[in-house]
Design an enzyme around this catalytic site. Structure first.
Site, PDB file in Angstrom:
ATOM      1  N   VAL A 114       4.314  -8.698  -0.355  1.00  0.00           N
ATOM      2  CA  VAL A 114       4.224  -7.251  -0.586  1.00  0.00           C
ATOM      3  C   VAL A 114       2.782  -6.770  -0.400  1.00  0.00           C
ATOM      4  O   VAL A 114       2.438  -5.672  -0.803  1.00  0.00           O
ATOM      5  CB  VAL A 114       4.750  -6.882  -2.000  1.00  0.00           C
ATOM      6  CG1 VAL A 114       6.238  -7.157  -2.122  1.00  0.00           C
ATOM      7  CG2 VAL A 114       3.979  -7.607  -3.108  1.00  0.00           C
ATOM      8  N   CYS A 125      12.159  12.511  -8.155  1.00  0.00           N
ATOM      9  CA  CYS A 125      12.353  13.504  -7.077  1.00  0.00           C
ATOM     10  C   CYS A 125      12.359  12.869  -5.686  1.00  0.00           C
ATOM     11  O   CYS A 125      12.601  13.544  -4.695  1.00  0.00           O
ATOM     12  CB  CYS A 125      11.280  14.595  -7.138  1.00  0.00           C
ATOM     13  SG  CYS A 125       9.642  14.034  -6.629  1.00  0.00           S
ATOM     14  N   CYS A 151       4.480  11.428 -11.277  1.00  0.00           N
ATOM     15  CA  CYS A 151       4.578  12.362 -10.150  1.00  0.00           C
ATOM     16  C   CYS A 151       4.304  13.782 -10.657  1.00  0.00           C
ATOM     17  O   CYS A 151       4.383  14.049 -11.854  1.00  0.00           O
ATOM     18  CB  CYS A 151       5.998  12.258  -9.598  1.00  0.00           C
ATOM     19  SG  CYS A 151       6.334  13.277  -8.168  1.00  0.00           S
ATOM     20  N   GLN A 175       8.304 -12.178   2.711  1.00  0.00           N
ATOM     21  CA  GLN A 175       8.580 -11.863   1.296  1.00  0.00           C
ATOM     22  C   GLN A 175       7.363 -11.208   0.668  1.00  0.00           C
ATOM     23  O   GLN A 175       7.402 -10.770  -0.471  1.00  0.00           O
ATOM     24  CB  GLN A 175       8.873 -13.157   0.531  1.00  0.00           C
ATOM     25  CG  GLN A 175      10.061 -13.908   1.041  1.00  0.00           C
ATOM     26  CD  GLN A 175      10.018 -15.366   0.574  1.00  0.00           C
ATOM     27  OE1 GLN A 175      10.499 -15.706  -0.495  1.00  0.00           O
ATOM     28  NE2 GLN A 175       9.439 -16.235   1.382  1.00  0.00           N
ATOM     29  N   HIS A 201      10.888  -7.671   0.676  1.00  0.00           N
ATOM     30  CA  HIS A 201      10.591  -7.313  -0.725  1.00  0.00           C
ATOM     31  C   HIS A 201       9.763  -6.032  -0.828  1.00  0.00           C
ATOM     32  O   HIS A 201       9.346  -5.664  -1.921  1.00  0.00           O
ATOM     33  CB  HIS A 201       9.852  -8.458  -1.431  1.00  0.00           C
ATOM     34  CG  HIS A 201      10.702  -9.679  -1.624  1.00  0.00           C
ATOM     35  ND1 HIS A 201      10.204 -10.909  -1.991  1.00  0.00           N
ATOM     36  CD2 HIS A 201      12.050  -9.864  -1.498  1.00  0.00           C
ATOM     37  CE1 HIS A 201      11.193 -11.787  -2.083  1.00  0.00           C
ATOM     38  NE2 HIS A 201      12.314 -11.182  -1.775  1.00  0.00           N
ATOM     39  N   ALA A 205      -1.726 -22.623   6.652  1.00  0.00           N
ATOM     40  CA  ALA A 205      -1.090 -21.700   7.585  1.00  0.00           C
ATOM     41  C   ALA A 205      -2.023 -21.301   8.737  1.00  0.00           C
ATOM     42  O   ALA A 205      -1.600 -21.263   9.893  1.00  0.00           O
ATOM     43  CB  ALA A 205      -0.637 -20.456   6.825  1.00  0.00           C
TER      44      ALA A 205
END
Ligand code: APR
Length: 259
Positions: free
Chosen positions: A108, A135, A163, A106, A124, A248
């Site tokens: 990013v 565009c 952009c 999940q 995600h 972890a």
């Protein structure tokens, strides 16, 4: 002292061929990145908590992209300058040892890909990947000024990047209220449901979403090995074979050794 796995888990891990892993923000905590929920998390702010979720929603992205980008810049800014940790690298080692491996994340922050995980479903998206909403231009979020659009510029100006076509650029991530990308959903179904692995390991997630919880519950129902790695209790804790209340990095390193 290194983390010791229970003996009966060690015995079940030895020689496992197929493994599916699910990760959440907790796996990146040891890289110094805040999680979303819990103390010190991105949503743990009495003033901004729910407002952060609102800022990261599809309507805000459309109506007030500057506000959406201010929230995204905080998340990208935390990952910028940080590195994958022992847990990410242990998963690369587990992928190398297993004959079939896949990783549903999940997160990013892009750390799994950076560490070298290959069969990866970043459900995600990745905050460093960009897309023009007008565009369709695709590019990368720069980490240093001069490589526009870049995080520092967005933080300094508080403005969404534009952009060359004049359209608003967005990160290629799933905002609240948006659909999950269909191709990735199909891949996760193929991996977890059509051809279930012998073991499912869930790491560092508060297990909030059905597509994160269900693969674990289904594996448990089918008698597959299920492991949760999380210092806290979650919705899946009571259903897994082993709940390792560990960090972890230490738990995944021990699992990689035991395979
Ligand atoms: N090792 C393992 N687990 C940890 C560690 C650690 N070192 N540190 C924290 N955790 C656990 C916490 O106990 C918590 O259960 O990681 C979990 C992090 O939970 P969340 O902050 O809710 O993150 P996540 O589950 O990834 O959130 C899911 O919610 O808003 C969204 O899109 C966002 O992808 C995110 C999703």
């Amino acid at each position: 002292m290194s983390f010791e796995l229970p003996q009966d888990l060690k015995a079940r891990l030895c020689g496992l061929a197929s493994i599916g892993v699910i990760t959440g923000a907790g796996i990146s905590a040891e890289s110094g990145i805040p999680t979303y929920r819990g103390k010190g998390g991105i949503y743990d702010d009495p003033e901004q908590g729910d407002r952060t979720i609102e800022a990261l929603s599809a309507p805000t992205l459309r109506m007030d992209p500057d506000r959406a980008w201010q929230a995204i810049a905080k998340i990208a800014g935390a990952a910028h300058g940080a590195k994958p940790n022992a847990a990410h690298y242990a998963l690369v080692e587990i992928e190398r040892k297993a004959s079939r491996f896949f990783l549903l994340t999940q997160n990013v922050d892009g750390f799994h890909a950076q560490a070298g995980s290959r069969n990866l479903i970043d459900i995600h998206g990745d905050t460093f990947k960009l897309l023009c909403m007008q565009c369709g231009w695709r590019g990368e979020l720069g980490r240093v000024a001069g490589h526009e659009p870049c995080i520092q510029t967005i933080v300094a100006t508080g403005k969404a990047p534009l952009c060359r076509c004049g359209g608003t650029i967005r990160p290629d991530v799933v905002f609240f209220g948006e659909m999950l990308p269909m191709a990735k959903v199909l891949r996760l179904h193929a991996e977890f449901y059509d051809n279930p692995p012998e073991a499912v390991i869930s790491v560092g997630t508060s297990s909030m979403f059905p597509y994160i919880v269900e693969p674990v519950l289904l594996a448990a129902q089918r008698g597959k090995l299920t492991i949760e790695i999380n210092p806290e209790e979650t919705e899946i804790s009571a259903h897994v074979d082993f709940h390792l209340k560990a960090k972890a990095g230490e738990a995944l390193t021990a699992i990689a050794h035991a395979l």
